[in-house]
Write a protein that holds these residues in place. Structure first.
Motif, PDB file in Angstrom:
ATOM      1  N   ARG A  12       0.850  -1.191   0.000  1.00 21.36           N
ATOM      2  CA  ARG A  12       0.000   0.000   0.000  1.00 21.36           C
ATOM      3  C   ARG A  12       0.886   1.242   0.000  1.00 21.36           C
ATOM      4  NH1 ARG A  12      -4.012  -2.002   4.685  1.00 21.36           N
ATOM      5  NH2 ARG A  12      -5.079  -3.562   3.477  1.00 21.36           N
ATOM      6  N   PRO A  13       0.368   2.331  -0.549  1.00 23.05           N
ATOM      7  CA  PRO A  13       1.159   3.556  -0.521  1.00 23.05           C
ATOM      8  C   PRO A  13       1.338   4.051   0.919  1.00 23.05           C
ATOM      9  CG  PRO A  13      -0.916   3.876  -1.728  1.00 23.05           C
ATOM     10  CD  PRO A  13      -0.873   2.450  -1.260  1.00 23.05           C
ATOM     11  N   TRP A  14       2.364   4.807   1.124  1.00 19.26           N
ATOM     12  CA  TRP A  14       2.731   5.255   2.477  1.00 19.26           C
ATOM     13  C   TRP A  14       1.646   6.124   3.113  1.00 19.26           C
ATOM     14  CZ3 TRP A  14       3.211  10.382   3.677  1.00 19.26           C
ATOM     15  CH2 TRP A  14       3.287  11.264   2.615  1.00 19.26           C
ATOM     16  N   SER A  15       0.919   6.930   2.337  1.00 21.43           N
ATOM     17  CA  SER A  15      -0.120   7.793   2.902  1.00 21.43           C
ATOM     18  C   SER A  15      -1.271   6.957   3.457  1.00 21.43           C
ATOM     19  CB  SER A  15      -0.630   8.778   1.851  1.00 21.43           C
ATOM     20  OG  SER A  15      -1.120   8.074   0.727  1.00 21.43           O
ATOM     21  N   LEU A  16      -1.567   5.857   2.793  1.00 21.20           N
ATOM     22  CA  LEU A  16      -2.627   4.993   3.275  1.00 21.20           C
ATOM     23  C   LEU A  16      -2.209   4.281   4.548  1.00 21.20           C
ATOM     24  CD1 LEU A  16      -5.455   4.340   2.418  1.00 21.20           C
ATOM     25  CD2 LEU A  16      -4.596   2.405   1.133  1.00 21.20           C
ATOM     26  N   ARG A  17      -0.954   3.891   4.610  1.00 19.91           N
ATOM     27  CA  ARG A  17      -0.457   3.259   5.834  1.00 19.91           C
ATOM     28  C   ARG A  17      -0.467   4.249   6.994  1.00 19.91           C
ATOM     29  NH1 ARG A  17       5.141   1.281   4.483  1.00 19.91           N
ATOM     30  NH2 ARG A  17       4.836   2.526   2.656  1.00 19.91           N
ATOM     31  N   LEU A  18      -0.111   5.481   6.729  1.00 18.15           N
ATOM     32  CA  LEU A  18      -0.115   6.515   7.766  1.00 18.15           C
ATOM     33  C   LEU A  18      -1.535   6.746   8.253  1.00 18.15           C
ATOM     34  CD1 LEU A  18       1.534   8.623   9.356  1.00 18.15           C
ATOM     35  CD2 LEU A  18       1.083  10.215   7.497  1.00 18.15           C
ATOM     36  N   LEU A  19      -2.468   6.779   7.324  1.00 15.29           N
ATOM     37  CA  LEU A  19      -3.863   6.976   7.681  1.00 15.29           C
ATOM     38  C   LEU A  19      -4.387   5.808   8.501  1.00 15.29           C
ATOM     39  CD1 LEU A  19      -6.284   8.849   7.321  1.00 15.29           C
ATOM     40  CD2 LEU A  19      -6.867   7.585   5.267  1.00 15.29           C
ATOM     41  N   GLN A  20      -3.956   4.604   8.140  1.00 11.65           N
ATOM     42  CA  GLN A  20      -4.416   3.426   8.864  1.00 11.65           C
ATOM     43  C   GLN A  20      -3.900   3.435  10.296  1.00 11.65           C
ATOM     44  OE1 GLN A  20      -3.158  -0.258   7.041  1.00 11.65           O
ATOM     45  NE2 GLN A  20      -4.607  -1.474   8.225  1.00 11.65           N
ATOM     46  N   LYS A  21      -2.701   3.892  10.494  1.00 11.22           N
ATOM     47  CA  LYS A  21      -2.142   3.903  11.837  1.00 11.22           C
ATOM     48  C   LYS A  21      -2.560   5.140  12.640  1.00 11.22           C
ATOM     49  CE  LYS A  21       2.005   1.256  10.862  1.00 11.22           C
ATOM     50  NZ  LYS A  21       3.457   1.258  10.878  1.00 11.22           N
ATOM     51  N   GLY A  22      -2.783   6.296  11.985  1.00 13.42           N
ATOM     52  CA  GLY A  22      -3.002   7.534  12.731  1.00 13.42           C
ATOM     53  C   GLY A  22      -4.384   8.128  12.578  1.00 13.42           C
ATOM     54  N   TRP A  23      -5.373   7.357  12.143  1.00 14.72           N
ATOM     55  CA  TRP A  23      -6.706   7.926  11.953  1.00 14.72           C
ATOM     56  C   TRP A  23      -7.325   8.423  13.250  1.00 14.72           C
ATOM     57  CZ3 TRP A  23     -11.153   6.202  14.222  1.00 14.72           C
ATOM     58  CH2 TRP A  23     -11.103   4.949  14.842  1.00 14.72           C
ATOM     59  N   LEU A  24      -7.051   7.747  14.325  1.00 15.12           N
ATOM     60  CA  LEU A  24      -7.620   8.156  15.606  1.00 15.12           C
ATOM     61  C   LEU A  24      -7.058   9.525  16.034  1.00 15.12           C
ATOM     62  CD1 LEU A  24      -9.511   7.446  17.893  1.00 15.12           C
ATOM     63  CD2 LEU A  24      -7.647   6.228  19.006  1.00 15.12           C
ATOM     64  N   ALA A  25      -5.789   9.695  15.820  1.00 16.72           N
ATOM     65  CA  ALA A  25      -5.162  10.974  16.169  1.00 16.72           C
ATOM     66  C   ALA A  25      -5.727  12.094  15.297  1.00 16.72           C
ATOM     67  CB  ALA A  25      -3.656  10.880  16.032  1.00 16.72           C
ATOM     68  N   LEU A  26      -5.920  11.843  13.999  1.00 21.09           N
ATOM     69  CA  LEU A  26      -6.460  12.867  13.105  1.00 21.09           C
ATOM     70  C   LEU A  26      -7.895  13.235  13.482  1.00 21.09           C
ATOM     71  CD1 LEU A  26      -5.079  11.693   9.648  1.00 21.09           C
ATOM     72  CD2 LEU A  26      -4.433  13.710  10.940  1.00 21.09           C
ATOM     73  N   VAL A  27      -8.697  12.251  13.812  1.00 21.07           N
ATOM     74  CA  VAL A  27     -10.075  12.529  14.209  1.00 21.07           C
ATOM     75  C   VAL A  27     -10.086  13.321  15.516  1.00 21.07           C
ATOM     76  CG1 VAL A  27     -12.232  11.447  14.988  1.00 21.07           C
ATOM     77  CG2 VAL A  27     -11.070  10.569  12.962  1.00 21.07           C
ATOM     78  N   THR A  28      -9.194  12.980  16.432  1.00 21.17           N
ATOM     79  CA  THR A  28      -9.114  13.693  17.713  1.00 21.17           C
ATOM     80  C   THR A  28      -8.727  15.157  17.495  1.00 21.17           C
ATOM     81  OG1 THR A  28      -8.494  11.636  18.815  1.00 21.17           O
ATOM     82  CG2 THR A  28      -8.044  13.685  19.994  1.00 21.17           C
ATOM     83  N   VAL A  29      -7.737  15.406  16.662  1.00 17.54           N
ATOM     84  CA  VAL A  29      -7.298  16.776  16.375  1.00 17.54           C
ATOM     85  C   VAL A  29      -8.421  17.563  15.707  1.00 17.54           C
ATOM     86  CG1 VAL A  29      -5.705  18.144  14.967  1.00 17.54           C
ATOM     87  CG2 VAL A  29      -4.844  16.255  16.326  1.00 17.54           C
ATOM     88  N   ALA A  30      -9.118  16.948  14.749  1.00 15.18           N
ATOM     89  CA  ALA A  30     -10.218  17.632  14.066  1.00 15.18           C
ATOM     90  C   ALA A  30     -11.345  17.952  15.043  1.00 15.18           C
ATOM     91  CB  ALA A  30     -10.725  16.773  12.909  1.00 15.18           C
ATOM     92  N   ALA A  31     -11.678  17.007  15.926  1.00 18.89           N
ATOM     93  CA  ALA A  31     -12.749  17.233  16.902  1.00 18.89           C
ATOM     94  C   ALA A  31     -12.367  18.351  17.868  1.00 18.89           C
ATOM     95  CB  ALA A  31     -13.047  15.942  17.660  1.00 18.89           C
ATOM     96  N   LEU A  32     -11.117  18.361  18.318  1.00 19.71           N
ATOM     97  CA  LEU A  32     -10.658  19.435  19.210  1.00 19.71           C
ATOM     98  C   LEU A  32     -10.697  20.791  18.510  1.00 19.71           C
ATOM     99  CD1 LEU A  32      -7.702  17.736  21.118  1.00 19.71           C
ATOM    100  CD2 LEU A  32      -9.888  18.472  22.056  1.00 19.71           C
ATOM    101  N   ALA A  33     -10.342  20.827  17.234  1.00 15.75           N
ATOM    102  CA  ALA A  33     -10.357  22.093  16.487  1.00 15.75           C
ATOM    103  C   ALA A  33     -11.787  22.616  16.347  1.00 15.75           C
ATOM    104  CB  ALA A  33      -9.706  21.903  15.125  1.00 15.75           C
ATOM    105  N   VAL A  34     -12.712  21.738  15.964  1.00 11.09           N
ATOM    106  CA  VAL A  34     -14.104  22.153  15.803  1.00 11.09           C
ATOM    107  C   VAL A  34     -14.692  22.569  17.153  1.00 11.09           C
ATOM    108  CG1 VAL A  34     -16.419  21.327  15.197  1.00 11.09           C
ATOM    109  CG2 VAL A  34     -14.485  20.808  13.713  1.00 11.09           C
TER     110      VAL A  34
END
Length: 155
Positions: A12-34
């Motif tokens: 898999r491409p590296w961006s997809l692997r990053l997303l698979q491992k860090g999706w929880l962190a991204l959702v947390t950051v987005a929720a905190l920003a909103v």
């Protein structure tokens, strides 16, 4: 001999692997920003308006100075005694040798008061107090050794 077979693994491409491992962190950051944006807007809307400032002292409106006139009239056989309280509240005594008698004071105060009283060794005496030419009090007395009092409490 069997040659080793190479198995091709679909990486898999590296961006997809990053997303698979860090999706929880991204959702947390987005929720905190909103959430932070929402809280900031709520505070901004409930913030009290600006506090009005107290103006510095200003010059009072121009007005016409007040003129207080004391008058004493009547008949005088030989003498009399006059007492009056001036605009500043100071008492004064005057020995009367002739009538009519008059005294005028001028002030820039917004309110004036004064009084006059007299006793004469004649049969008739009167007093009058005027503020800016308008009679505010007038009294007369007719009797031996007549006495009279006039006062303006507030004008």
């Amino acid at each position: 001999m069997n040659e080793p077979t190479t198995i091709s693994v679909n990486r898999r491409p590296w961006s997809l692997r990053l997303l698979q491992k860090g999706w929880l962190a991204l959702v947390t950051v987005a929720a905190l920003a909103v959430g932070s944006l929402g809280v900031w807007k709520a505070h901004q809307m409930s913030e009290p308006g600006p506090v009005p400032t107290v103006l510095t002292a200003q010059a009072p409106e121009q007005f016409t100075p007040k003129e207080l006139t004391y008058e004493l009239f009547g008949t005088l056989d030989s003498s009399g005694l006059l007492s009056y309280v001036d605009i500043n509240g100071h008492p004064h005594s005057v020995d009367i040798t002739e009538l009519p008698w008059s005294h005028t004071e001028t002030t820039t105060l917004t309110v004036v008061s004064g009084s006059i009283s007299a006793q004469v060794d004649g049969g008739f005496v009167g007093c009058r107090m005027l503020v800016n030419g308008i009679v505010r009090d007038e009294q007369t007395a007719t009797r031996n050794d007549a006495d009279v009092t006039c006062r303006v409490k507030s004008a």
